[in-house]
Design an enzyme around this catalytic site. Structure first.
Site, PDB file in Angstrom:
ATOM      1  CG  HIS A  88      -1.649   1.298   1.413  1.00 16.32           C
ATOM      2  ND1 HIS A  88      -2.872   1.549   0.830  1.00 16.32           N
ATOM      3  CD2 HIS A  88      -1.326   2.420   2.113  1.00 16.32           C
ATOM      4  CE1 HIS A  88      -3.276   2.767   1.166  1.00 16.32           C
ATOM      5  NE2 HIS A  88      -2.348   3.321   1.943  1.00 16.32           N
ATOM      6  CD  GLU A  89       2.005   3.565   3.665  1.00 15.28           C
ATOM      7  OE1 GLU A  89       2.272   4.627   3.077  1.00 15.28           O
ATOM      8  OE2 GLU A  89       0.994   3.419   4.378  1.00 15.28           O
TER       9      GLU A  89
ATOM     10  CG  HIS B 121       0.707   6.339  -0.740  1.00 18.56           C
ATOM     11  ND1 HIS B 121      -0.480   6.822  -1.257  1.00 18.56           N
ATOM     12  CD2 HIS B 121       0.398   5.831   0.485  1.00 18.56           C
ATOM     13  CE1 HIS B 121      -1.452   6.619  -0.381  1.00 18.56           C
ATOM     14  NE2 HIS B 121      -0.948   6.017   0.683  1.00 18.56           N
TER      15      HIS B 121
ATOM     16  CG  HIS C   1       6.025  11.205  -5.702  1.00 15.49           C
ATOM     17  ND1 HIS C   1       7.191  11.236  -4.983  1.00 15.49           N
ATOM     18  CD2 HIS C   1       5.892  12.450  -6.234  1.00 15.49           C
ATOM     19  CE1 HIS C   1       7.730  12.437  -5.057  1.00 15.49           C
ATOM     20  NE2 HIS C   1       6.963  13.191  -5.818  1.00 15.49           N
TER      21      HIS C   1
END
Length: 225
Positions: free
Chosen positions: A95-96, A99, A103
């Site tokens: 999940h992280e 991100h 980006h």
């Protein structure tokens, strides 16, 4: 419905979601990941397979303190997620990493959220004092509470913009884990369930922020009567 009833409902739902989330992660933390992969392993593999070579994966203290830092380009994983060899750890790490991929790909909601961070930080640091003064001196300075409401509206906007960012990161995580065969049918359902409850925390936070915003608006409008 009375605004106080709405706020109480939001608080109760928030408590239920937090307890359920903790329960799910405790449960899925006991399910081993394929090949003994840690959360850090999953994050680094996902980065490589998406052609991202300039993002670091680090361990940070705390529990569920995982986050991606777009300024430093660092995926910070809590100590348990970083080193744990479980489906829960891999799901959080993916999940992280989602991100970080957002980006790198210029995902618009993330760009917008990042752009308003300085303004929202200012609002967070001042809004409680402006609102307090606005409520206390509502008859002397009726416009002051509206300034506070405007500042609080910025924090609410941030909560609302966060929703698509978090949901999209979870979708990316689940799709990658399935494609990379980090999960199978059973463990894939576990990963989706864990990330679903994590997403609910952002939903309830946004609802809570909206309810509080309407509460202050009702105070400001009531002062006109």
């Amino acid at each position: 419905m009375n605004i106080w009833i709405i706020m109480i409902v939001v608080m109760v739902l928030s408590w239920i979601i937090q307890r359920t989330l903790q329960s799910r992660f405790d449960k899925y933390s006991k399910v081993a990941s394929p090949g003994g992969m840690t959360g850090a392993d999953a994050a680094r593999l996902m980065l490589r397979q998406n052609g991202i070579n300039d993002v670091e994966v680090c361990s940070v203290p705390g529990m569920l303190t995982d986050h991606y830092d777009p300024v430093k380009k660092v995926i910070n994983l809590s100590e348990s997620v970083y080193a744990q060899r479980s489906i829960a750890a891999c799901a959080v790490a993916a999940h992280e990493t989602g991100h970080a991929i957002q980006h790198a790909r210029g995902y618009l909601p993330l760009k917008f959220r990042s752009a308003i961070v300085p303004v929202v930080s200012f609002a967070n640091n001042t809004v409680q004092w402006v609102l307090l003064a606005g409520v206390l001196f509502i008859n002397l300075f009726p416009h002051l509470i509206w300034i506070g409401i405007g500042l609080f509206a910025l924090t609410t906007l941030f909560s609302l913009v966060t929703l698509p960012v978090e949901i999209n990161a979870s979708v990316r995580a689940v799709e990658w884990m399935d494609a990379a065969r980090i999960t199978d049918g059973e463990t894939g359902a576990m990963a989706r369930d864990a990330l679903k409850w994590a997403a609910y925390t952002y939903v309830i936070a946004a609802l809570g922020s909206l309810a509080t915003l309407f509460y202050y608006i009702s105070i400001a409008l009531g002062s006109r009567d």
